[in-house]
Design an enzyme around this catalytic site. Structure first.
Site, PDB file in Angstrom:
ATOM      1  N   GLU A 164      10.247 -16.181  19.485  1.00  0.00           N
ATOM      2  CA  GLU A 164      11.292 -15.172  19.674  1.00  0.00           C
ATOM      3  C   GLU A 164      11.788 -14.566  18.355  1.00  0.00           C
ATOM      4  O   GLU A 164      12.961 -14.698  17.994  1.00  0.00           O
ATOM      5  CB  GLU A 164      12.470 -15.765  20.437  1.00  0.00           C
ATOM      6  CG  GLU A 164      12.129 -16.257  21.817  1.00  0.00           C
ATOM      7  CD  GLU A 164      13.334 -16.757  22.610  1.00  0.00           C
ATOM      8  OE1 GLU A 164      13.199 -16.921  23.827  1.00  0.00           O
ATOM      9  OE2 GLU A 164      14.410 -16.976  22.008  1.00  0.00           O
ATOM     10  N   GLU A 360       8.399 -20.045  28.028  1.00  0.00           N
ATOM     11  CA  GLU A 360       9.714 -20.591  28.389  1.00  0.00           C
ATOM     12  C   GLU A 360      10.203 -19.909  29.658  1.00  0.00           C
ATOM     13  O   GLU A 360      10.047 -18.704  29.828  1.00  0.00           O
ATOM     14  CB  GLU A 360      10.774 -20.343  27.298  1.00  0.00           C
ATOM     15  CG  GLU A 360      10.661 -21.195  26.068  1.00  0.00           C
ATOM     16  CD  GLU A 360      11.773 -20.903  25.059  1.00  0.00           C
ATOM     17  OE1 GLU A 360      12.889 -20.510  25.476  1.00  0.00           O
ATOM     18  OE2 GLU A 360      11.525 -21.054  23.845  1.00  0.00           O
TER      19      GLU A 360
END
Length: 457
Positions: A164, A360
């Site tokens: 991320e 995720e």
């Protein structure tokens, strides 16, 4: 039965700073999180800092067996840059021993390690020089990455560079949630470009070293939905996609930076400093696979008040609060499983159907002790429902031809979560903060059955 592909990777994800503990021990140097907690512990939920977390530094062998107990066949974690190279140059042999034992223990239990290199844990020695603001960070990261490939390349087949990257850019330089917690759009763009180049040079090091396996990146993707089909709202959605999604997806997968994004940054005096060979390096060093983290959609509308030149992303798009949303009240996040199908189709249709996995997906809930039954097991049916709904949409995307090879939940054991500490729990295993004991939740039993069947009823 909704069956998933043969050899599908079922697992969970965490990171070194959120799970290992021993943050000031065993030769590790401080990260920005260690120093920020030292300076401002009041910013952290219940003064829960990064020192101890889930203590997997001591418990990884038993935890690998717990993963096997619920039939997981893969697990993503990260290496702590500050543990392996405490000063950025010198290898910490104790860290090498730890990680080799850790990864070997996973494999001995039938767990495929997917290893990430950076999960928000900027070394303090580099932060003092400017962190991702300085070009030195690119070379420092490439050296660290190459060191990891050399030391652990015989154990690891799947590598990712960043988790991320948009988060440390936004949270550190736009919205104040991560150190240095400043608000500077131009610095954020420069930090973003240096991050992209650090990724690029790590990929180059991997390919030039002829290491076995594959290398990728993990991006958080929130599909963007406009309030209406008006030209203004559609333009806002396009800019939100360019800034938040295509800014990393296009260069890492396609090898190009969208011209529309370049033009927009130029018009607003936001272009980063770029070296002569950077664009060619991006073109030549594309990834092998992609991890996609998905939790919530992005809903936008045209902004009302606009600065020119822009001083924040809010000058391009504004948040839209969809009145029909279903929400997780503990995180304030919308629950919209249908977006995972849209992610699958986007990758198929716009990104050459590159191999990808859900890196995720999960649901954080506070005060889970409310749901303890008489046998001491948390009855987290809400988590099971959340994952089932998302897996149905993922299965739909796979059936439509999207090249998805796995699903990782966040997370395996309740983990420490930055400023929020242990406020919201995500794990298949409950962590008792008093004694580090792990206990299986109902969702862990459900996950085992799901993996046994390799499909959903």
């Amino acid at each position: 039965m909704k069956k998933f592909p043969e050899y599908f990777l079922w697992g969970a994800a965490t990171s070194a700073p959120q799970s290992e503990g021993h943050s000031s021990l065993n030769g590790k140097s401080p990260s920005t999180w260690d120093k920020w907690y030292e300076k401002n512990p009041e910013k952290f939920q219940k003064n829960q800092g990064p020192e101890h977390t889930s203590n997997m530094y001591e418990t990884y062998a038993e935890d690998a067996k717990r993963m096997r107990d619920i039939q997981m066949n893969s697990f993503r974690t990260s290496i702590a840059w500050t543990r392996l190279l405490p000063d950025g140059k010198t290898v910490n042999q104790e860290a090498v021993t730890f990680y080799r034992h850790y990864f070997s223990e996973l494999q001995a239990n039938g767990i495929k390690p997917i290893i990430n290199l950076f999960h928000f844990d900027m070394p303090w020695w580099l932060m003092e020089k400017g962190g991702w603001e300085t070009r030195e960070s690119v070379d420092a990261f490439a050296f660290y990455a190459n060191t990891c490939f050399d030391l652990f390349g015989d154990l690891i087949e799947e590598w990712t560079t960043f988790n991320e990257p948009m988060v440390h850019i936004e949270c550190g330089y736009l919205y104040g949630y991560h150190y240095p917690a400043i608000h500077d759009f131009k610095k954020a763009i420069q930090v973003g470009f240096h991050t992209l180049m650090a990724h690029t040079m790590a990929v180059k090091a991997f390919k030039n070293g002829n290491y076995s396996g594959r290398i990728g990146i993990i991006l958080n993707v929130s599909p963007c939905y406009p309030k209406s089909q008006s030209a203004e709202d559609l333009a806002a959605a396009r800019m939100a996609d360019l800034l938040n999604t295509k800014s990393f997806l296009d260069p890492t997968v396609l090898g190009t930076i969208p011209q529309e994004l370049i033009d927009c940054l130029a018009e607003n005096d936001l272009l980063p400093k770029v070296n002569e060979k950077d664009i060619e390096e991006i073109k030549q060093n594309k990834i092998d696979f992609l991890g996609m983290n998905y939790y919530q959609p992005r809903r936008v509308q045209a902004p009302i008040n606009v600065n020119k030149p822009a001083v924040s992303p809010a000058d391009f798009y504004d948040h839209y609060d969809w009145p029909n949303k279903k929400i997780n009240p503990y995180r304030g996040w919308e629950i919209y499983p249908e977006a995972l199908y849209d992610v699958a189709m986007m990758i198929k249709n716009e990104y050459n159907n590159i191999a990808w996995y859900v890196s995720e997906n999960g649901m954080g809930v506070a005060d889970e002790e409310r749901f303890l039954d008489k046998n001491g097991m948390i009855q987290d049916d809400y988590r099971i429902e959340f994952m089932e709904e998302h897996l149905i949409q993922l299965h739909k995307g796979i059936e439509a031809g999207s090249n998805c090879f796995g699903y990782h939940a966040w997370t395996f054991i309740d983990c420490w979560s930055w400023l929020n500490g242990y406020k919201n729990r995500y794990g298949f295993y409950r962590l008792d903060l008093e004694n580090d004991q792990r206990s299986l939740k109902k969702s862990g039993l459900w996950y085992k059955e799901l993996i046994d069947r390799n499909g959903l009823d």
